[in-house]
Design a protein around this motif. Structure first.
Motif, short mmCIF file in Angstrom:
data_model
loop_
_atom_site.label_atom_id
_atom_site.label_comp_id
_atom_site.label_asym_id
_atom_site.label_seq_id
_atom_site.Cartn_x
_atom_site.Cartn_y
_atom_site.Cartn_z
N CYS A 124 0.88 -1.10 0.18
CA CYS A 124 0.01 -0.03 0.12
C CYS A 124 0.93 1.48 0.08
O CYS A 124 1.60 1.48 1.12
CB CYS A 124 -1.06 -0.02 1.29
N GLY A 125 0.78 2.06 -1.21
CA GLY A 125 1.57 3.24 -1.26
C GLY A 125 0.96 4.27 -0.39
O GLY A 125 -0.09 4.47 -0.49
N TYR A 180 3.66 -1.14 3.99
CA TYR A 180 3.53 0.22 3.51
C TYR A 180 4.56 0.88 3.00
O TYR A 180 5.68 0.50 3.65
CB TYR A 180 2.84 1.00 4.76
N PHE A 181 4.66 1.61 2.08
CA PHE A 181 5.80 2.37 1.58
C PHE A 181 5.37 3.76 1.33
O PHE A 181 4.29 3.96 0.83
CB PHE A 181 6.38 1.49 0.51
N PHE A 182 6.40 4.57 1.21
CA PHE A 182 6.43 5.79 0.97
C PHE A 182 7.63 6.38 0.02
O PHE A 182 8.61 6.13 0.30
CB PHE A 182 6.52 6.81 1.92
N SER A 183 7.10 6.70 -1.41
CA SER A 183 8.26 7.23 -2.37
C SER A 183 8.75 8.68 -2.08
O SER A 183 7.99 9.59 -2.13
CB SER A 183 7.67 7.38 -3.87
N LYS A 243 3.54 0.00 12.61
CA LYS A 243 4.39 -0.76 11.56
C LYS A 243 5.11 0.23 10.67
O LYS A 243 4.73 1.10 10.17
CB LYS A 243 3.26 -1.44 10.58
N LYS A 244 6.22 -0.30 10.23
CA LYS A 244 7.21 0.63 9.35
C LYS A 244 6.61 0.87 8.10
O LYS A 244 5.94 0.14 7.40
CB LYS A 244 8.68 0.14 9.57
#
Length: 262
Positions: A10-11, A36-39, A61-62
């Motif tokens: 999930c971005g 979870y990720f963040f560009s 969560k990271k």
């Protein structure tokens, strides 16, 4: 990772919808292993970084930061100092899409996308065969007011919405004129950095600027006019809070770079 195992990602853009989706997935608990990720372009607003930290704490969560191998100025140099624009969205490709596809690699992935049930847009859906898009908000009939309720009940609304209608880099070329003024008022140092990236020939007026046909210095000269026009668009002053104005005004009326602003 085994090709038989499906990753769930999930971005997070730093905007309201993706944050609400991350919280929604956590609360439902149906996907315990979601990543979870963040560009991170390195060009986000300070409020965005603060909001990402707050969201990460709530999720417990990271949120993996991806991208950032090369700074924006490197890409700008490689593009011959041609600033990105609505017709040349190279920043989206170089700093959002390519890092995402590198993060995914060749693994089989379900990518959860924060498009709401009351929207009519597709967002970024990779053409790679190993990436399958999923739209929980559409499936569960989650609309704009629901997104705001999710945020109000948990981490709050990102502070930059006080003066800006979207997430994204501080120099996002999809900003309204009054939002550039908001950047000048709230982060004059970042506004100055954006000014310094413009390349305008003083004699011909030709070159690269963030706003077609106008430099940021020229924008500031029209400050009062821009603020007045923005006020008229909002139908005058009233006693609504900025959160109420944001909810009632709706999303920006341009398509924007959806992978940045979801």
């Amino acid at each position: 990772m085994s090709k038989d195992k499906m990753r769930h990602v999930c971005g997070i853009s730093g905007g309201k919808d993706s944050a609400a989706l991350a919280i929604y997935l956590k609360e439902k608990g149906a996907i315990p292993d979601v990543e979870y990720f963040f560009s991170d372009t390195g060009c986000e607003l300070p409020e965005t970084y603060d909001f990402i930290d707050r969201l990460e704490a709530y999720l417990g969560k990271k949120i993996t930061r991806i991208g950032g191998e090369a700074p924006f100025k490197h890409h700008l140099f490689m593009m011959g100092n041609m600033l990105p624009s609505p017709k040349q969205r190279w920043c989206t490709v170089k700093m959002k899409i390519e890092p995402f596809e590198k993060f995914v690699g060749t693994d089989n992935v379900t990518s959860y996308i924060a498009i709401r049930a009351d929207e009519h847009r597709e967002g970024y859906i990779s053409t790679k065969s190993n990436i399958t898009p999923a739209f929980p908000f559409i499936h569960d009939d989650i609309v704009r007011k629901d997104v705001f309720q999710i945020l109000e009940d948990t981490v709050g609304i990102p502070e930059y919405y006080k003066w800006r209608s979207r997430s994204g880099c501080y120099f996002c070329f999809f900003q309204r004129h009054e939002e550039w003024i908001g950047l000048f008022d709230n982060h004059p140092d970042l506004f100055q950095k954006a000014v310094e990236m413009e390349k305008i020939d003083p004699d011909t007026g030709e070159g690269f600027s963030w706003i077609q046909g106008m430099s940021l210095k020229q924008l500031l000269e029209r400050r009062e006019e821009i603020i007045e026009l923005a006020s008229k668009r909002r139908k005058g002053e009233d006693n609504r809070s900025w959160q109420e104005i944001l909810l009632e005004e709706g999303d920006s009326d341009d398509s924007g770079c959806l992978i940045c602003s979801l």
